[in-house]
Design an enzyme around this catalytic site. Structure first.
Site, PDB file in Angstrom:
ATOM      1  N   ALA A 135       0.866  -1.180   0.000  1.00  0.00           N
ATOM      2  CA  ALA A 135       0.000   0.000   0.000  1.00  0.00           C
ATOM      3  C   ALA A 135       0.903   1.231   0.000  1.00  0.00           C
ATOM      4  O   ALA A 135       2.062   1.159   0.410  1.00  0.00           O
ATOM      5  CB  ALA A 135      -0.878  -0.024   1.247  1.00  0.00           C
ATOM      6  N   GLY A 172       0.783  -5.002   0.993  1.00  0.00           N
ATOM      7  CA  GLY A 172      -0.413  -5.082   0.158  1.00  0.00           C
ATOM      8  C   GLY A 172      -0.146  -5.752  -1.185  1.00  0.00           C
ATOM      9  O   GLY A 172      -1.063  -6.326  -1.791  1.00  0.00           O
ATOM     10  N   GLU A 216      -0.436  -9.336  -0.504  1.00  0.00           N
ATOM     11  CA  GLU A 216      -1.862  -9.606  -0.269  1.00  0.00           C
ATOM     12  C   GLU A 216      -2.649  -9.604  -1.576  1.00  0.00           C
ATOM     13  O   GLU A 216      -3.536 -10.430  -1.782  1.00  0.00           O
ATOM     14  CB  GLU A 216      -2.421  -8.559   0.704  1.00  0.00           C
ATOM     15  CG  GLU A 216      -1.824  -8.702   2.098  1.00  0.00           C
ATOM     16  CD  GLU A 216      -2.167  -7.537   3.005  1.00  0.00           C
ATOM     17  OE1 GLU A 216      -1.935  -6.377   2.599  1.00  0.00           O
ATOM     18  OE2 GLU A 216      -2.659  -7.769   4.115  1.00  0.00           O
ATOM     19  N   GLU A 232       4.831  -5.134   7.263  1.00  0.00           N
ATOM     20  CA  GLU A 232       4.105  -4.063   7.957  1.00  0.00           C
ATOM     21  C   GLU A 232       4.628  -3.831   9.364  1.00  0.00           C
ATOM     22  O   GLU A 232       4.614  -2.712   9.876  1.00  0.00           O
ATOM     23  CB  GLU A 232       2.598  -4.375   8.003  1.00  0.00           C
ATOM     24  CG  GLU A 232       1.881  -4.209   6.675  1.00  0.00           C
ATOM     25  CD  GLU A 232       1.916  -5.476   5.827  1.00  0.00           C
ATOM     26  OE1 GLU A 232       2.703  -6.399   6.131  1.00  0.00           O
ATOM     27  OE2 GLU A 232       1.158  -5.528   4.846  1.00  0.00           O
TER      28      GLU A 232
END
Ligand code: CAA
Length: 251
Positions: A99, A142, A145, A165
């Site tokens: 992200a 992300g 993911e 993260e």
């Protein structure tokens, strides 16, 4: 979702039927025009929806705009009767580095919670057509993911998967703790999430196979147990013990 450690090159290169591809790409209006992704139809029959994340300077960091465009392109391919499967890829250097940290940096709890931040990311996992992630380079946070939301992952030799993260003082927020556990097993998933360490395609594939076997064994055991709720299981074993032919009633 399955990890397949194989060169992603065959998925990444354009079809040899270049003129048809180019025509299909030019004539194609999968939403767009797009700023952060490249979209076209590939294959001799133009039946493969091809989406390439295209934010090279930010290693394909998944900003809001990119994820919105990705959702639009997926919607368009889902609605396109000509398209049978979708390939999602990045570059040699990065599938996606996560992200967009710069976008997230100043977000407050109220904004995240109230706005259900990242909820729309789930679109990839709800597409009915098969979605294949062709991954090389970084697939972090992300990005990892996003790959795991796809049905199949083809991982190239330079692929690196990770959930870093924790190194940012946060945790995965787009299904990483759940899908990684299922993809590589609890032990390795815990290690990755708690340390931020990355694994390569070989590690991912080996771990994935271990889990597939373990999952299959668990499911098999439960189904085996379930046969003990049927009359036919009782009849079959009783018939064996009584040295006669079983008379099954499909119950
Ligand atoms: N968000 C925003 N920008 C990013 C980014 C990210 N996730 N990852 C890389 N970039 C940017 C860098 O800021 C840099 O931009 P500038 O040139 O403007 O400074 C550019 O991409 C190139 O990055 P680096 O110079 O750092 O490249 P590198 O080759 O030295 O390192 C890397 C590559 C190891 C991937 C490193 O960039 C990195 O660690 N990135 C962050 C990875 C990360 O923590 N991802 C998780 C994000 S949080 C998340 O995803 C939450 C969730 O669950 C949804």
């Amino acid at each position: 979702m399955a990890f397949l450690c194989r060169s992603a090159a065959s998925l990444l290169k354009s079809s040899r039927a270049a003129p048809a591809v180019v025509r299909a790409a030019r004539g194609y209006s999968a939403g767009g025009p797009y700023e952060y992704i490249l979209v076209e139809k590939r294959g001799e029959k133009s039946d493969v929806g091809f989406i390439q994340l295209n934010r090279p300077k930010a290693l394909n960091a998944l900003c809001d705009g990119l994820m919105r465009e990705l959702g639009e392109a997926l919607d368009a391919f889902e609605a396109d009767g000509e398209v049978g499967a979708i390939v999602l890829t990045g570059s040699e250097k990065a599938f996606a580095a996560g992200a967009d940290i710069k976008e997230m940096q100043n977000r407050t709890f109220q904004e995240c919670y109230g706005g259900n931040f990242l909820a729309h990311w789930n679109r990839v996992s709800t597409v009915k057509k098969p979605v294949i992630a062709a991954v090389n380079g970084f697939a972090l946070g992300g990005g990892c993911e996003l790959a795991m939301m796809c049905d199949i992952i083809y991982a190239g030799e330079k692929a690196q998967f990770g959930q870093p993260e924790i190194l940012l003082g946060t945790i995965p927020g787009a299904g990483g703790t759940q899908r990684l556990t299922r993809a590589v097993g609890k032990s390795l998933a815990m290690e990755m999430v708690l340390t931020g360490d990355r694994i390569n395609a070989q590690n991912a594939k080996q771990s994935a196979f271990e889990l597939t076997l373990a999952e299959g064994n668990r499911l098999e055991k439960r189904l085996f147990h379930a046969t003990f709720a049927t009359d036919d299981r009782k009849e079959g074993m009783t018939a064996f013990v009584e040295k006669r032919k079983a008379s099954f009633q499909d119950n």
